[in-house]
Design a protein around this motif. Structure first.
Motif, mmCIF file in Angstrom:
data_model
loop_
_atom_site.group_PDB
_atom_site.id
_atom_site.type_symbol
_atom_site.label_atom_id
_atom_site.label_comp_id
_atom_site.label_asym_id
_atom_site.label_seq_id
_atom_site.Cartn_x
_atom_site.Cartn_y
_atom_site.Cartn_z
ATOM 1 N N ALA A 1 -11.983 5.203 -3.660
ATOM 2 C CA ALA A 1 -11.112 5.513 -2.523
ATOM 3 C C ALA A 1 -11.894 6.190 -1.415
ATOM 4 O O ALA A 1 -11.699 5.909 -0.230
ATOM 5 N N GLU A 2 -12.790 7.132 -1.803
ATOM 6 C CA GLU A 2 -13.580 7.855 -0.802
ATOM 7 C C GLU A 2 -14.613 6.937 -0.160
ATOM 8 O O GLU A 2 -14.871 6.990 1.037
ATOM 9 N N GLU A 3 -15.189 6.032 -0.971
ATOM 10 C CA GLU A 3 -16.207 5.121 -0.450
ATOM 11 C C GLU A 3 -15.602 4.145 0.559
ATOM 12 O O GLU A 3 -16.245 3.756 1.533
ATOM 13 N N ASP A 4 -14.339 3.759 0.313
ATOM 14 C CA ASP A 4 -13.683 2.803 1.209
ATOM 15 C C ASP A 4 -13.535 3.353 2.617
ATOM 16 O O ASP A 4 -13.466 2.597 3.576
ATOM 17 N N VAL A 5 -13.470 4.688 2.769
ATOM 18 C CA VAL A 5 -13.309 5.264 4.106
ATOM 19 C C VAL A 5 -14.617 5.844 4.634
ATOM 20 O O VAL A 5 -14.641 6.490 5.668
ATOM 21 N N SER A 6 -15.721 5.602 3.900
ATOM 22 C CA SER A 6 -17.013 6.102 4.382
ATOM 23 C C SER A 6 -17.670 5.069 5.279
ATOM 24 O O SER A 6 -17.477 3.866 5.100
ATOM 25 N N SER A 7 -18.479 5.536 6.233
ATOM 26 C CA SER A 7 -19.141 4.609 7.145
ATOM 27 C C SER A 7 -20.533 4.231 6.639
ATOM 28 O O SER A 7 -21.137 3.282 7.111
ATOM 29 N N CYS A 8 -21.036 4.982 5.668
ATOM 30 C CA CYS A 8 -22.394 4.726 5.212
ATOM 31 C C CYS A 8 -22.509 5.223 3.781
ATOM 32 O O CYS A 8 -21.806 6.151 3.387
ATOM 33 N N SER A 60 0.859 -1.194 0.000
ATOM 34 C CA SER A 60 0.000 0.000 0.000
ATOM 35 C C SER A 60 0.882 1.226 0.000
ATOM 36 O O SER A 60 1.563 1.531 0.968
ATOM 37 N N THR A 61 0.874 1.908 -1.130
ATOM 38 C CA THR A 61 1.739 3.086 -1.259
ATOM 39 C C THR A 61 1.096 4.310 -0.629
ATOM 40 O O THR A 61 1.752 5.207 -0.168
ATOM 41 N N GLU A 62 -0.256 4.325 -0.643
ATOM 42 C CA GLU A 62 -0.909 5.500 -0.040
ATOM 43 C C GLU A 62 -1.799 5.052 1.099
ATOM 44 O O GLU A 62 -2.813 4.427 0.871
ATOM 45 N N THR A 63 -1.399 5.324 2.324
ATOM 46 C CA THR A 63 -2.317 5.114 3.433
ATOM 47 C C THR A 63 -2.952 6.451 3.777
ATOM 48 O O THR A 63 -3.654 6.607 4.756
ATOM 49 N N ALA A 64 -2.681 7.421 2.933
ATOM 50 C CA ALA A 64 -3.209 8.767 3.180
ATOM 51 C C ALA A 64 -4.718 8.770 3.028
ATOM 52 O O ALA A 64 -5.292 8.052 2.222
ATOM 53 N N ASP A 65 -5.372 9.569 3.790
ATOM 54 C CA ASP A 65 -6.810 9.757 3.744
ATOM 55 C C ASP A 65 -7.158 10.502 2.457
ATOM 56 O O ASP A 65 -6.614 11.568 2.191
ATOM 57 N N PRO A 66 -8.055 9.953 1.638
ATOM 58 C CA PRO A 66 -8.387 10.670 0.395
ATOM 59 C C PRO A 66 -8.989 12.050 0.639
ATOM 60 O O PRO A 66 -9.084 12.854 -0.266
ATOM 61 N N PHE A 67 -9.403 12.327 1.898
ATOM 62 C CA PHE A 67 -9.992 13.641 2.176
ATOM 63 C C PHE A 67 -9.011 14.571 2.873
ATOM 64 O O PHE A 67 -9.402 15.616 3.343
ATOM 65 N N ALA A 68 -7.733 14.148 2.947
ATOM 66 C CA ALA A 68 -6.756 14.899 3.737
ATOM 67 C C ALA A 68 -6.761 16.395 3.434
ATOM 68 O O ALA A 68 -6.928 17.218 4.322
ATOM 69 N N GLU A 69 -6.584 16.725 2.147
ATOM 70 C CA GLU A 69 -6.623 18.164 1.806
ATOM 71 C C GLU A 69 -7.738 18.400 0.824
ATOM 72 O O GLU A 69 -7.514 18.493 -0.376
ATOM 73 N N GLY A 70 -8.975 18.460 1.323
ATOM 74 C CA GLY A 70 -10.103 18.580 0.390
ATOM 75 C C GLY A 70 -10.205 17.270 -0.369
ATOM 76 O O GLY A 70 -9.552 16.292 -0.047
#
Lengths: 270, 280
Positions: free
Chosen positions: A209-216, A24-34
């Protein structure tokens, strides 16, 4: 993990094949900067649509419907999502005594369309479920009483997907466009939109990527002119107030998507 | 244009469309007997072909090819598997052609029909050892190899399955980036790094050309759907980068003599030059 059953009608690969473990090259949050693509939280991805044959190279004569052509077809892009749909109908239905027409949808992912794994050629449970979802979302818009004993078939293939809920919403929009291209009588076009819940904030049209970190996630299909919701699907954890908020926002977004679809349909007539 | 002219020209177009639908053979003969085709092309003229590589981001290799109204997308997914015991250093290339009702009413929903099955098999034979060296797909001899699944999905069908499929697969293989993979002998797990991708070194590229014998008498290049319906025989010629013959496949009951085959091979050479430019 994908296990291949020996399919005698296809060229078969090895019995078992798996994805390698990707570093995993990016563990960064896709929402980190907008958002990664710079969209606002309530902004849908740019939509491109084309109805009728995909290529524009036809003579006047070949543009007439030949026996092998679908009644209507559409190719729909929303960001990286690409969906193609062909509509056949109205044609002879299965029940000869039916007072109303029937609408059937056949949804599938192309084997290379999903980022998470290669899909098998055999129809999986989720594809069958999504086919039913699409039928429920779109059938209310069709004037089935105008087509007794007839059936209308829609065949949808996802060429590239980017966000599960967003892809289903894109499929809804694609089918609406294809039905309009086929000249099927409808009360209104159905527009679809999806949202994902991140923390306590709803985000419109999530990428994978955004859906993977969403709760719903919430999916809505809406007929703006008739002001009717034809389908709501929410899964994950959210409070009733949050769900209500999602429905409100999604309804507005669907209206915007609907305007885009109508504009494309109008320009295809010119 | 007066109202009368518009009405007349509208009627003329309607009459032509009806004629095409009701009596397709006679309709095509009107053109072919005059040395032209209903689309205005010459007998040896191929349709404009456009190739775009890297169109699908979820696939490791992809391409989109348009030959006239025939549009096809090829996506290659790379997975890892154990090699065959008889060939411990060789990976797999699995090719499948997908013809669904989405692209044309000719095809039924569900399991692949005849055309798809035959095309998949032929493509598998063509590309198998010829184009991709199975040894180049090896990660760890006897333990782990790449299994490439190439799926060729037709979005719009207007004749000429094989040309479109061969070109799409060639382009997708050129686009393919295999992540650098490592096999851990202790755990048996293959790990890969997406950021370090390698292109495959292909043995050769394939350039196809299809010719159809329409109505038993007229040999046309790159038949579209209407002409294909009336073809009694079809010849597929596949050349490699050096213009050498890789494959000739004649199918159908119609007669094609040796002189005609030679002409087909010659025309395939001309087509190859045009395709090579498109594939750059």
């Amino acid at each position: 993990m994908s296990t291949n059953v020996v399919d005698r009608r296809r060229v078969n690969g090895p019995a078992r094949s798996v994805e390698p473990v990707y570093a995993s090259t990016e563990t960064a949050d896709p929402f980190a900067e907008g958002r990664e693509d710079g969209r606002a939280l309530d902004q849908v991805r740019p939509i491109f649509m084309k109805t009728g044959p995909l290529s524009a190279q036809e003579s006047e004569l070949s543009s007439s419907a030949t026996a092998s052509a679908a009644s209507g077809s559409a190719f729909y892009e929303q960001g990286k999502i690409r969906v193609s749909c062909a509509v056949y109908g109205p044609r002879q239905g299965r029940k000869s005594n039916a007072r109303m027409g029937s609408f059937d949808c056949d949804f599938r992912y192309a084997p290379f369309s999903c980022s998470w794994k290669r899909r098998s050629h055999v129809k999986a449970a989720d594809e069958k479920e999504i086919s039913l979802m699409l039928e429920h979302a779109i059938a209310p818009a069709i004037r089935v009483e105008a087509y007794p004993k007839a059936c209308i078939d829609a065949f949808v293939t996802v060429i590239e997907s980017d966000g599960r809920a967003a892809t289903i919403a894109a499929a809804i929009n694609c089918i609406s466009a294809a039905l309009a291209d086929a000249g099927i009588e409808m009360y209104d076009s159905v527009a679809g939109c999806s949202m994902g819940l991140r923390g306590s904030q709803w985000v419109a049209d999530c990428t994978q990527a955004e859906e993977d970190v969403s709760s719903c996630s919430a999916l809505l299909a809406f007929m703006p002119s008739a002001d009717e919701i034809t389908y709501i699907l929410q899964h994950g954890k959210s409070t009733p107030e949050q769900t209500d908020q999602a429905v409100q926002t999604c309804t507005n977004l669907c209206t915007r998507v609907y305007a885009v679809i109508c504009r494309y349909l109008q320009s295809s007539l010119e | 244009m007066s109202q009368g002219d518009v009405a007349k020209s509208g009627q003329v177009v309607f009459a032509i469309e009806a004629f095409k639908r009701i009596h397709p053979v006679e309709f095509q003969r009107r053109f072919l007997s005059q040395g032209t085709r209903h689309s205005g092309r010459g007998f040896s003229q191929f349709r404009a072909t456009h190739v775009t590589k890297g169109t699908i981001s979820t696939a490791q290799g992809s391409s989109t090819v348009r030959i006239g109204n025939t549009t096809v997308v090829c996506g290659i997914k790379a997975e890892v598997s154990e090699p065959d015991v008889k060939a411990p250093n060789e990976g797999y290339l699995v090719t499948n052609v997908d013809l669904s009702p989405m692209c044309s009413a000719h095809f039924r929903p569900g399991a692949p029909g005849e055309t798809a099955q035959v095309s998949s098999e032929h493509l598998h034979r063509l590309f198998g050892g010829n184009v991709v060296d199975p040894g180049s797909l090896c990660i760890e001899p006897g333990q782990a190899v790449w299994a490439l699944s190439a799926d060729i999905v037709f979005l719009k069908y207007d004749g000429n399955v094989l040309d479109a499929a061969v070109i799409a697969l060639t382009a997708a293989l050129e686009d393919l980036q295999l992540p650098k993979a490592e096999f851990d002998s202790a755990t048996g797990v293959v790990s890969a790094d997406k950021t370090m991708g390698q292109r495959l070194k292909l043995r050769k590229r394939l350039f196809p050309a299809t010719f159809s014998l329409v109505d038993g008498a007229y040999l046309v290049a790159d038949a579209d759907d209407a002409e294909e319906q009336l073809a009694t025989a079809t010849v597929l010629v596949v050349l490699d980068d050096n213009g050498r013959l890789v494959n000739i496949w004649k199918r159908g009951a119609g007669d094609i003599n040796r002189a005609t085959i030679s002409r087909c091979v010659e025309d395939a050479g001309t087509r190859k030059a045009a395709l090579a430019k498109e594939l750059e």
